[in-house]
Design an enzyme around this catalytic site. Structure first.
Site, mmCIF file in Angstrom:
data_model
loop_
_atom_site.group_PDB
_atom_site.id
_atom_site.type_symbol
_atom_site.label_atom_id
_atom_site.label_comp_id
_atom_site.label_asym_id
_atom_site.label_seq_id
_atom_site.Cartn_x
_atom_site.Cartn_y
_atom_site.Cartn_z
ATOM 1 N N ARG A 46 4.241 -4.815 8.365
ATOM 2 C CA ARG A 46 4.608 -3.740 7.444
ATOM 3 C C ARG A 46 3.319 -3.075 6.947
ATOM 4 N NH1 ARG A 46 1.529 -5.231 4.012
ATOM 5 N NH2 ARG A 46 2.458 -3.761 2.580
ATOM 6 N N GLY A 47 3.500 -2.013 6.146
ATOM 7 C CA GLY A 47 2.349 -1.214 5.738
ATOM 8 C C GLY A 47 2.247 -0.044 6.706
ATOM 9 N N ALA A 48 2.112 1.163 6.151
ATOM 10 C CA ALA A 48 2.236 2.371 6.971
ATOM 11 C C ALA A 48 1.312 2.404 8.199
ATOM 12 C CB ALA A 48 2.035 3.594 6.079
ATOM 13 N N ARG A 89 11.918 2.477 10.932
ATOM 14 C CA ARG A 89 11.719 2.758 9.499
ATOM 15 C C ARG A 89 11.406 4.251 9.343
ATOM 16 N NH1 ARG A 89 8.088 -1.250 6.134
ATOM 17 N NH2 ARG A 89 9.559 -0.641 4.505
ATOM 18 N N GLN A 197 5.529 -7.887 -2.123
ATOM 19 C CA GLN A 197 4.323 -7.702 -1.302
ATOM 20 C C GLN A 197 3.048 -7.851 -2.151
ATOM 21 O OE1 GLN A 197 7.029 -5.785 -1.179
ATOM 22 N NE2 GLN A 197 7.323 -4.802 0.791
ATOM 23 N N ASP A 238 2.815 6.102 2.071
ATOM 24 C CA ASP A 238 3.576 6.060 3.325
ATOM 25 C C ASP A 238 3.749 7.435 3.939
ATOM 26 O OD1 ASP A 238 4.425 3.502 1.777
ATOM 27 O OD2 ASP A 238 4.866 3.175 3.908
ATOM 28 N N ASN A 248 5.399 6.218 -1.718
ATOM 29 C CA ASN A 248 4.810 4.878 -1.576
ATOM 30 C C ASN A 248 5.859 3.878 -2.072
ATOM 31 O OD1 ASN A 248 2.546 3.160 -0.872
ATOM 32 N ND2 ASN A 248 2.278 2.784 -3.054
ATOM 33 N N LYS A 249 5.533 2.611 -1.996
ATOM 34 C CA LYS A 249 6.471 1.552 -2.362
ATOM 35 C C LYS A 249 7.154 1.814 -3.693
ATOM 36 C CE LYS A 249 7.468 -1.343 -0.515
ATOM 37 N NZ LYS A 249 8.714 -1.213 0.310
HETATM 38 O O1 MRU Z 1 7.697 -1.748 2.777
HETATM 39 P P1 MRU Z 1 6.231 -1.912 3.035
HETATM 40 O O2 MRU Z 1 5.702 -3.255 2.684
HETATM 41 O O3 MRU Z 1 5.869 -1.506 4.448
HETATM 42 O O4 MRU Z 1 5.529 -0.863 2.066
HETATM 43 C C1 MRU Z 1 4.148 -0.718 2.103
HETATM 44 C C2 MRU Z 1 3.615 0.272 1.149
HETATM 45 O O5 MRU Z 1 4.340 0.906 0.421
HETATM 46 C C3 MRU Z 1 2.128 0.524 1.182
HETATM 47 O O6 MRU Z 1 1.634 0.837 -0.067
HETATM 48 C C4 MRU Z 1 1.842 1.695 2.143
HETATM 49 O O7 MRU Z 1 2.494 1.501 3.360
HETATM 50 C C5 MRU Z 1 0.402 1.910 2.368
HETATM 51 S S1 MRU Z 1 -0.322 0.640 3.351
HETATM 52 C C6 MRU Z 1 -1.931 1.020 3.611
#
Ligand code: MRU
Length: 346
Positions: A46-48, A89, A197, A238, A248-249
């Protein structure tokens, strides 16, 4: 930080299952396209930026699995696999960005290439996606660390560190660089409901790097900021729309409102692959809604009545007016964002 969120070894893709962290560091083989899709969908990776990179390698997995014999056939496999991976996603534009890049590469290749040569060219492109991300996160760290002074405290939300990219991360990269420069920093990490997370991943990687970390529940951010304990907020992103509105999250937006209220600078750290100028503003960003069970229970334990209604958006949008600046691989971008973001992405 030496954590590798995935590995490509002997034409096999292994991913570090982040749902098992911090207690277990388990690498799982993704033998087929569906395994890569599921790993992204279930947040094992996970993470963009990371889901984009892993999807690029997922294209290679699909090519090996489907065993195309001619370039034309392989191009078709890539188009289909790409569409499938993008559907895992919807919010992080990096996923689509990386997959489209692989598709473009495939299109540009000569139809007369042998399947071996074709594969090698595609593999080179996946490596390029990985290397560019690595370099970008390094530059974000360099530019962002100039904002951090000795003994500063930084609040972050979710995980935008090494576990979310191929390098040192986006939001956490400036922190790692500041530490390298000998500055003492403290990070307040929001736990990040519902999937934690922040608690599981951000605390894990910051502690490994020897950085002073204080874990707080999301609901404590107001108190911590009001008490003057936070000098700046840095979060990842994201998808960033043309006017600077940032997805973002879930839980990032309330932190931005708090920071605004108490005049604490609020920074968004992101590489070029996270900016999407084709999306005009925040309301146009697709927001992923996840399974209600993520809110009704945690780690298999019920935390609410089974039949209660749930609303579970995985991301929120922070209005650009609340953002002090973007920390990017080409420097710090200040308002007016519409003009300056367009210039940056040229
Ligand atoms: O649902 P996730 O864990 O993929 O969400 C991640 C985030 O919101 C991060 O802040 C974002 O992807 C940036 S990662 C460099």
């Amino acid at each position: 930080v030496t954590i590798k969120p995935f590995e490509w070894k002997n034409r096999q893709l292994f991913i570090l299952d982040q749902t098992k962290l911090p207690h277990e560091s388990h690498y799982e083989l993704c033998p087929g396209l569906t395994d890569v899709f599921n790993a992204i969908k279930t947040l094992k990776v996970r993470g963009a930026p990371l889901i984009g990179i892993v999807a690029a390698y997922g294209i290679l997995v699909a090519l090996l699995e489907k065993n195309g014999k001619r370039a034309g056939e392989m191009k078709k496999i890539i188009t289909e696999a790409g569409k499938f991976l993008i559907s895992a996603r919807p919010t992080a534009v990096n996923l689509e960005w990386a997959v489209r890049r692989m598709m473009e590469k495939a299109k540009s290749l000569d139809k007369a290439l042998t399947s071996d040569r074709f594969f090698l060219e595609m593999e080179k492109e996946a490596v390029a996606v990985l290397r560019e991300d690595l370099a970008m996160s390094g530059r974000i760290g360099k530019f962002g660390s100039a904002l951090i002074k000795n003994r500063m405290s930084i609040l972050t939300h979710c995980n935008a560190g090494g576990l979310a990219t191929s390098g040192l991360g986006t939001a956490l990269s400036p922190v790692y660089h500041a530490k390298e420069q000998g500055k003492k920093v403290t990070v307040y990490a929001d736990e990040t409901r519902p999937l934690l997370q922040g608690a599981r991943l951000t605390c894990y990687e910051l502690l490994q790097a020897g950085i002073k970390t204080v874990l707080i529940c999301d609901s404590m951010a107001g108190t911590v900021i009001k008490q003057g304990k936070v000098d700046m907020v840095i979060v990842g992103a994201d998808r960033i729309a043309a006017n600077g509105d940032t997805a973002n999250k879930i839980g990032t937006f309330p932190v931005a409102v708090l920071a605004y209220r108490f005049k604490v600078p609020f920074y968004v750290a992101a590489p070029a692959s996270t900016f999407d100028l084709t999306t005009k503003e925040g309301k146009d960003i697709p927001i992923e809604e996840r399974d209600p069970s993520e809110v009704r229970m945690f780690a298999g334990i019920k935390t609410a009545p089974e039949n209660v209604d749930v609303f579970n958006p995985a991301f929120d949008v922070t209005d650009h007016e609340l953002i002090t600046a973007f920390i990017t691989d080409r420097g710090i971008i200040k308002p007016p964002f519409k003009v300056n973001l367009a210039r940056y992405l040229k």
